[in-house]
Design a protein around this motif. Structure first.
Motif, PDB file in Angstrom:
ATOM      1  N   HIS A  70       0.843  -1.202   0.000  1.00 34.48           N
ATOM      2  CA  HIS A  70       0.000   0.000   0.000  1.00 34.48           C
ATOM      3  C   HIS A  70       0.879   1.254   0.000  1.00 34.48           C
ATOM      4  O   HIS A  70       0.600   2.230   0.696  1.00 34.48           O
ATOM      5  CB  HIS A  70      -0.940  -0.012   1.203  1.00 34.48           C
ATOM      6  N   GLY A  71       1.907   1.222  -0.823  1.00 35.61           N
ATOM      7  CA  GLY A  71       2.891   2.298  -0.866  1.00 35.61           C
ATOM      8  C   GLY A  71       2.335   3.659  -1.229  1.00 35.61           C
ATOM      9  O   GLY A  71       2.854   4.681  -0.799  1.00 35.61           O
ATOM     10  N   ARG A  72       1.256   3.693  -1.997  1.00 39.25           N
ATOM     11  CA  ARG A  72       0.645   4.968  -2.378  1.00 39.25           C
ATOM     12  C   ARG A  72       0.149   5.725  -1.136  1.00 39.25           C
ATOM     13  O   ARG A  72       0.094   6.951  -1.127  1.00 39.25           O
ATOM     14  CB  ARG A  72      -0.517   4.737  -3.339  1.00 39.25           C
ATOM     15  N   LEU A  73      -0.193   5.002  -0.089  1.00 43.72           N
ATOM     16  CA  LEU A  73      -0.727   5.624   1.125  1.00 43.72           C
ATOM     17  C   LEU A  73       0.356   6.071   2.103  1.00 43.72           C
ATOM     18  O   LEU A  73       0.047   6.722   3.097  1.00 43.72           O
ATOM     19  CB  LEU A  73      -1.675   4.643   1.830  1.00 43.72           C
ATOM     20  N   LEU A  74       1.602   5.726   1.839  1.00 46.01           N
ATOM     21  CA  LEU A  74       2.685   6.051   2.767  1.00 46.01           C
ATOM     22  C   LEU A  74       3.136   7.495   2.597  1.00 46.01           C
ATOM     23  O   LEU A  74       3.540   7.908   1.515  1.00 46.01           O
ATOM     24  CB  LEU A  74       3.866   5.101   2.557  1.00 46.01           C
ATOM     25  N   GLU A  75       3.081   8.260   3.661  1.00 47.66           N
ATOM     26  CA  GLU A  75       3.438   9.677   3.614  1.00 47.66           C
ATOM     27  C   GLU A  75       4.941   9.906   3.563  1.00 47.66           C
ATOM     28  O   GLU A  75       5.394  10.920   3.064  1.00 47.66           O
ATOM     29  CB  GLU A  75       2.866  10.399   4.833  1.00 47.66           C
ATOM     30  N   GLY A  82       7.304   8.181   1.986  1.00 45.05           N
ATOM     31  CA  GLY A  82       7.985   7.544   0.869  1.00 45.05           C
ATOM     32  C   GLY A  82       8.495   8.497  -0.188  1.00 45.05           C
ATOM     33  O   GLY A  82       9.231   8.095  -1.088  1.00 45.05           O
ATOM     34  N   ASP A  83       8.127   9.773  -0.083  1.00 46.48           N
ATOM     35  CA  ASP A  83       8.532  10.752  -1.096  1.00 46.48           C
ATOM     36  C   ASP A  83      10.050  10.804  -1.230  1.00 46.48           C
ATOM     37  O   ASP A  83      10.766  10.878  -0.241  1.00 46.48           O
ATOM     38  CB  ASP A  83       8.003  12.145  -0.755  1.00 46.48           C
ATOM     39  N   GLY A  84      10.511  10.756  -2.476  1.00 43.69           N
ATOM     40  CA  GLY A  84      11.935  10.821  -2.739  1.00 43.69           C
ATOM     41  C   GLY A  84      12.646   9.491  -2.585  1.00 43.69           C
ATOM     42  O   GLY A  84      13.803   9.366  -2.960  1.00 43.69           O
ATOM     43  N   LEU A  85      11.977   8.506  -2.039  1.00 45.81           N
ATOM     44  CA  LEU A  85      12.590   7.189  -1.841  1.00 45.81           C
ATOM     45  C   LEU A  85      11.887   6.128  -2.680  1.00 45.81           C
ATOM     46  O   LEU A  85      12.525   5.306  -3.312  1.00 45.81           O
ATOM     47  CB  LEU A  85      12.548   6.796  -0.357  1.00 45.81           C
ATOM     48  N   LEU A  86      10.562   6.172  -2.688  1.00 44.90           N
ATOM     49  CA  LEU A  86       9.784   5.153  -3.388  1.00 44.90           C
ATOM     50  C   LEU A  86       9.400   5.608  -4.786  1.00 44.90           C
ATOM     51  O   LEU A  86       9.054   6.764  -5.001  1.00 44.90           O
ATOM     52  CB  LEU A  86       8.517   4.806  -2.596  1.00 44.90           C
ATOM     53  N   ALA A  87       9.436   4.677  -5.729  1.00 40.86           N
ATOM     54  CA  ALA A  87       9.039   4.925  -7.110  1.00 40.86           C
ATOM     55  C   ALA A  87       7.750   4.161  -7.387  1.00 40.86           C
ATOM     56  O   ALA A  87       7.298   3.377  -6.563  1.00 40.86           O
ATOM     57  CB  ALA A  87      10.147   4.460  -8.060  1.00 40.86           C
ATOM     58  N   GLY A  88       7.176   4.397  -8.570  1.00 44.18           N
ATOM     59  CA  GLY A  88       5.995   3.653  -8.970  1.00 44.18           C
ATOM     60  C   GLY A  88       4.739   4.484  -9.030  1.00 44.18           C
ATOM     61  O   GLY A  88       3.651   4.003  -8.744  1.00 44.18           O
ATOM     62  N   ASP A  89       4.864   5.731  -9.429  1.00 48.03           N
ATOM     63  CA  ASP A  89       3.701   6.608  -9.494  1.00 48.03           C
ATOM     64  C   ASP A  89       2.601   6.068 -10.400  1.00 48.03           C
ATOM     65  O   ASP A  89       1.438   6.379 -10.220  1.00 48.03           O
ATOM     66  CB  ASP A  89       4.108   8.009  -9.946  1.00 48.03           C
ATOM     67  N   LEU A 116       1.607   3.016 -10.561  1.00 47.26           N
ATOM     68  CA  LEU A 116       0.940   1.878  -9.944  1.00 47.26           C
ATOM     69  C   LEU A 116      -0.295   2.327  -9.184  1.00 47.26           C
ATOM     70  O   LEU A 116      -0.328   3.418  -8.629  1.00 47.26           O
ATOM     71  CB  LEU A 116       1.894   1.144  -8.997  1.00 47.26           C
ATOM     72  N   LYS A 117      -1.307   1.466  -9.135  1.00 48.59           N
ATOM     73  CA  LYS A 117      -2.567   1.820  -8.469  1.00 48.59           C
ATOM     74  C   LYS A 117      -2.418   1.972  -6.967  1.00 48.59           C
ATOM     75  O   LYS A 117      -2.949   2.907  -6.378  1.00 48.59           O
ATOM     76  CB  LYS A 117      -3.637   0.780  -8.775  1.00 48.59           C
ATOM     77  N   LYS A 118      -1.720   1.024  -6.308  1.00 47.30           N
ATOM     78  CA  LYS A 118      -1.638   1.130  -4.850  1.00 47.30           C
ATOM     79  C   LYS A 118      -0.233   0.925  -4.288  1.00 47.30           C
ATOM     80  O   LYS A 118       0.082   1.415  -3.230  1.00 47.30           O
ATOM     81  CB  LYS A 118      -2.623   0.169  -4.178  1.00 47.30           C
ATOM     82  N   GLY A 119       0.614   0.201  -4.961  1.00 47.38           N
ATOM     83  CA  GLY A 119       1.940  -0.088  -4.435  1.00 47.38           C
ATOM     84  C   GLY A 119       2.983   0.934  -4.832  1.00 47.38           C
ATOM     85  O   GLY A 119       2.768   1.752  -5.726  1.00 47.38           O
TER      86      GLY A 119
END
Length: 126
Positions: free
Chosen positions: A79-84, A86-93, A95-98
């Motif tokens: 549920h990476g899209r919901l993680l506040e 993760g900016d600058g670290l997580l990729a995958g814009d 993706l629907k939820k991850g």
């Protein structure tokens, strides 16, 4: 030393998962898996069909997965899209939820930031 189901010293399933990969990717995978497995409340399981190590929380459910690949290791947050945080670290814009973090051998594992993301991911559904 961890003695969980994903510990490369004790798990033949984990050894089989990383066996076809370069040694540096296997070592990076083992370090990342050990970090996540040490997080309170998470239990890991090697998923041979997915070629991953999946981590669940008793209340929050599936939290993340580690996917070792020939040239990198991907940490996928369900549920990476919901993680506040993760900016600058997580990729995958797209993706629907991850969202995911890709590491290559030689990269420093962002231990503290991953710990924060794991705690946040568990808190979303616990």
């Amino acid at each position: 030393m961890l003695t969980s189901a994903v510990d490369p010293v004790y798990s033949s399933d984990f050894a089989t998962l990383i066996a076809p990969l370069p040694a540096a990717v296997g070592e990076l995978t083992a370090r990342l898996v050990a970090l996540i497995a040490a997080h309170p409340g998470l239990a890991g399981k090697v998923m041979n069909g997915w070629k991953s190590v999946n981590f669940r929380h008793a209340v929050a459910g599936h939290v993340c997965s580690v996917f070792p690949q020939v040239d990198r290791v991907t940490l996928y947050f369900e549920h990476g899209r919901l993680l506040e945080h993760g900016d600058g670290l997580l990729a995958g814009d797209g993706l629907k939820k991850g969202r995911y973090l890709r590491l290559v051998p030689g990269d420093d594992i962002p231990v503290d930031r991953i710990g924060i993301l794991l705690s946040e991911a568990i808190a979303l559904f616990a």
